[in-house]
Scaffold this active site. Sequence first.
Site, mmCIF file in Angstrom:
data_model
loop_
_atom_site.group_PDB
_atom_site.id
_atom_site.type_symbol
_atom_site.label_atom_id
_atom_site.label_comp_id
_atom_site.label_asym_id
_atom_site.label_seq_id
_atom_site.Cartn_x
_atom_site.Cartn_y
_atom_site.Cartn_z
ATOM 1 N N HIS A 235 0.827 -1.206 0.000
ATOM 2 C CA HIS A 235 0.000 0.000 0.000
ATOM 3 C C HIS A 235 0.865 1.261 0.000
ATOM 4 O O HIS A 235 0.564 2.242 -0.702
ATOM 5 C CB HIS A 235 -0.923 0.002 1.223
ATOM 6 N N GLY A 409 7.933 -14.890 -9.525
ATOM 7 C CA GLY A 409 7.560 -16.028 -8.690
ATOM 8 C C GLY A 409 6.257 -15.850 -7.937
ATOM 9 O O GLY A 409 6.049 -16.508 -6.912
#
Length: 449
Positions: A235, A409
């Site tokens: 965030h 990944g």
Amino acid sequence: MRSLFFKIFAFFWLCTALIVGVFIATAQRPTEDAIRSAVHRGLTPAILSNAEILIRSYESGGCPALRASQQSVEPGRMPLDLLDKNGDILCDTKHRRVNLAPLPAPGTVDFRTIDKQRFGISGILSGKTTDYFAVFELRRIEPPLVRGPIVKRLLLAIVISGLICALLARYVTRPITRLRTAAQRIATGDLKARAGTGSLQLDEVGQLVKDFDYMAERLEVLIGAQQRLISDVSHELRSPLTRLKLALDLARGESHHDMAPTLDRIEREAERLSGLVGMLLTLSRLEAGESMPETSMVQLPDLLAEIAADVEIEAQSRGCSMELERMQECWIEGNQELLRSAFENVVRNAIRYTQPGTAVRIGTTCDNNEVRIVVQDQGPGVPDSELDNVFKPFYRVDTSRERRTGGVGLGLAIAERSIKLHNGKIRARNLRPGGFEIEIVLPLAVVTV
């Protein structure tokens, strides 16, 4: 025999049954004749004493006095009658006779069976005017003897010992079963699962349950802190990324054309970082075990066709193509955006690693109330020992290769968690002679017309 309960139960039960069986088989048990002999020895003095009372009553008052004495001499328990020398029962309205032969010795009582009934017959008893005999009916007082083969007694002992051993085995295995259930719940993401709820055991198994719960509590705290950290960092990164893009647009308007390649590079890296932040936020929400967002009926062929069209340009830029097999119409119930993200991540992963000049194939089959989506590439695959790790966050078989292809990944990790949220399964396997396959299995939705 895989169940610990049945192993413990069988072991204790067999041991107990063996001990009981050996004890019963080797114990010194009195015979039926020995039991009767002991009973008869105890009755003989009482029979002789009560017979003397009956004789005196009969000689003094006749039949009325005899009947009164018979009622007063332990009524209901000592059915004693007097006989004359011929064996006729005195004062008997039925005129019954008892065969006295062979005559017992005087002062003794002979116990015998007459007409399938047990009697005690005294030896000759002398009165004032004549001799008498006494007969004693045994049917009411002779104790019931333990009869039946030893197998029945052994079977009863085995049944009782089996119940006790079952309770013992349940006491030992119940906390272990709770441990297993709690471990399975934790493995599926329920970090609040505990094994010791309501347990009062203070032994070694009880301590193991307490230690397990402490470990689960620590895992919940640590993993929760990790998830909050990823979410908070993601965030916090969004605001500077937004300002960076805004500054980049301003720089393009004020810069010289010679700066265009550099600004393009900055924009690509900013977009890559923005995509990474978005994936981190998505993974954080899925890892937190949030409930399923709003669901709807999703037509699978249309969704896969849209994804294949969206990634076609990326596939062409890498020198490969997309092949979408003809699919029958099937519907699944779920959140369309999560499903799109899952399928798209799997397809983009296949595009990154397939060899140039090959095709990425997407196929589906619908049967047995489930749908199977298969995505195949013609790439090098992964080592068989690493197949279970490809769905872990940030896992990369070859770090340098991932950087060349642009992967970090997270794509397959997000796909795996999205599929599980839809009660589905996802598996990876290598193809022979070469290639890699991801198979997704989801439950079919029931469509009513």
